[in-house]
Structures are given as C-alpha cells and as structure tokens.
Design a protein around this motif. Structure first.
Motif: not given
Length: 237
Positions: A154-161, A182-185
């Motif tokens: 999730m971290t890499f995908g969001a940062a990449w986009l 954000v996903v956890a919340l």
C-alpha cells in the motif's frame, strides 16, 4: 538500460543510503546491546522473539524507505527539471519506467529478503538453543509480518501513483507513509459501525492494502507512459 539504472541510482542514492540505515540499524542496536550485556553482566539475549522484534523494527522503519523510493521515482526528476531533458533523449518512455521499477522494487525486495532470511533462517536456530523461551506475551509476533507486507504494498503503490501525478517527491512520500493508516482508520470506522471481529479487520486490511497498492502502481505506471512530458506551456496574454 544500464545507463538508465545508473541514472536512477544517482537520483535515489540518498534514499538508498537512508534505506541501508533503517534496514540494518535495528540489527546493529540488537548486536550492540548483546555485546554490552555480555561484557557488563555476563549474559546475552539471543532469544527468538528478540530476533523477530528486531525484524519488525527493521520492516517498520523501512516503510519510510519504501515510501521515499516510490515518491522520488518520478517526481524527483520533475523538481530539478531533468525529466524534461530526459524526454528529448533516445530512451523510450517504457525503458525509462522499467528502469525505475527495477531499482525501486528491487530495493524493496532486498529489504524483505534480508528480514525473511533472519525470520526463517536465524529464528529457528535460536529457538533450538537450550534454555531458551520463545515468547511469553500474548499472541505470536510472527502474525505481524503479513500485515507489514500488506502495508509495504500500500505504501509503495500510493507513493508511486502520487509521484506520477505530482512534482513534489516530499508530498508523494508523505502520502505513501499515510496511506496504510488511512486504510486502517477506514476499517476501524467500519468495525465501529458493524462490529467486525478482529480477524475480519486484519483480513480486510491485508486484502484492501494489497489490492489498492497494486491498483495504484498500475495506474501510476500507465499514467506516466501516457503523460505528455514536458507539458506544453500555456501562455496568457
């Protein structure tokens, strides 16, 4: 491709240096602690759960590296305008993005290879030592490893986009760091409204994080390949 890889290495060398510190720092602290206690008190703590917690600390700190690699991959060349220069050179857009993927994903895989080698190579050996207790707390710390794997995607995908869409590697990195939270919340809110079980929340976090992370990576890659760069300037009279 070799020239592109060297170029991406130079762009990300500070991030890679930070990554080495965050990857090996917890192990260095662990070894230093044991050397000190062995010298000062005549006892060491090579217990398996200490190895596991050290790997968890390494993986947790390395999430910053993963976010920085994804956030700096594309946006880092826009902020210094080298992306515009690269657009006029012979390498195709596909070759350029492939080089970035090899470097960033390769670095992420190396982080996990090191930690998995310790978890599945060293921990069983430590467990076999005489007079060693595995874990006296509640639950098995190894169950956290799949959560860190999902958070990494999730971290890499969001940062990449974000890097593909923006010109600020700092903001893109920040988005990558915040994304798993954000996903956890969001799942915490769903749990509050619908009274999910803990196992269901954990399962949905892993599924949601991996799915969204991969989707962000694909969308970011496609957007980069289709983006016109440098963009045509707009003149105002």
């Amino acid at each position: 491709m070799t020239a592109l890889l060297w170029k991406d290495y130079r762009v990300n060398r500070l991030v890679l240096g930070l990554g080495i510190v965050l990857l090996l720092g917890p192990f260095l602290i662990f070894f230093t602690h044991n050397l000190y206690t062995g010298w000062r008190f005549g006892e060491t703590h090579w217990w398996p759960h200490w190895w596991i917690f050290t790997c968890i600390a390494s993986l947790g700190g390395s999430l910053i590296t993963i976010a920085a690699l994804g956030g700096n991959a594309i946006a880092g060349e826009r902020i210094d305008r080298s992306a515009e220069f690269l657009a006029y050179l012979p390498p195709s857009r596909l070759a350029v993005i492939t080089s970035k993927i090899i470097l960033t994903v390769g670095a992420g895989l190396l982080i996990w290879i090191v930690n998995l080698a310790v978890l599945y190579g060293v921990v069983p050996l430590a467990s076999a030592l005489p007079n060693v207790a595995f874990y006296a707390g509640d639950g098995d710390p190894m169950t956290m490893i799949p959560l860190f794997a999902a958070a990494t995607v999730m971290t890499f995908g969001a940062a990449w986009l974000s890097s593909a869409l923006m010109s600020s590697p700092g903001v893109a990195t920040g988005i990558g760091i915040v994304a798993p939270w954000v996903v956890a919340l969001a799942l915490g809110l769903v749990d509050y409204l619908f009274y999910l079980t803990d196992a269901a929340v954990v399962s949905w976090f892993k599924i949601t994080s991996v799915t969204l992370g991969l989707l962000c990576f694909v969308v970011g890659t496609v957007y980069y390949l289709r983006r016109v760069e440098p963009e045509t300037p707009t003149f105002h009279r």
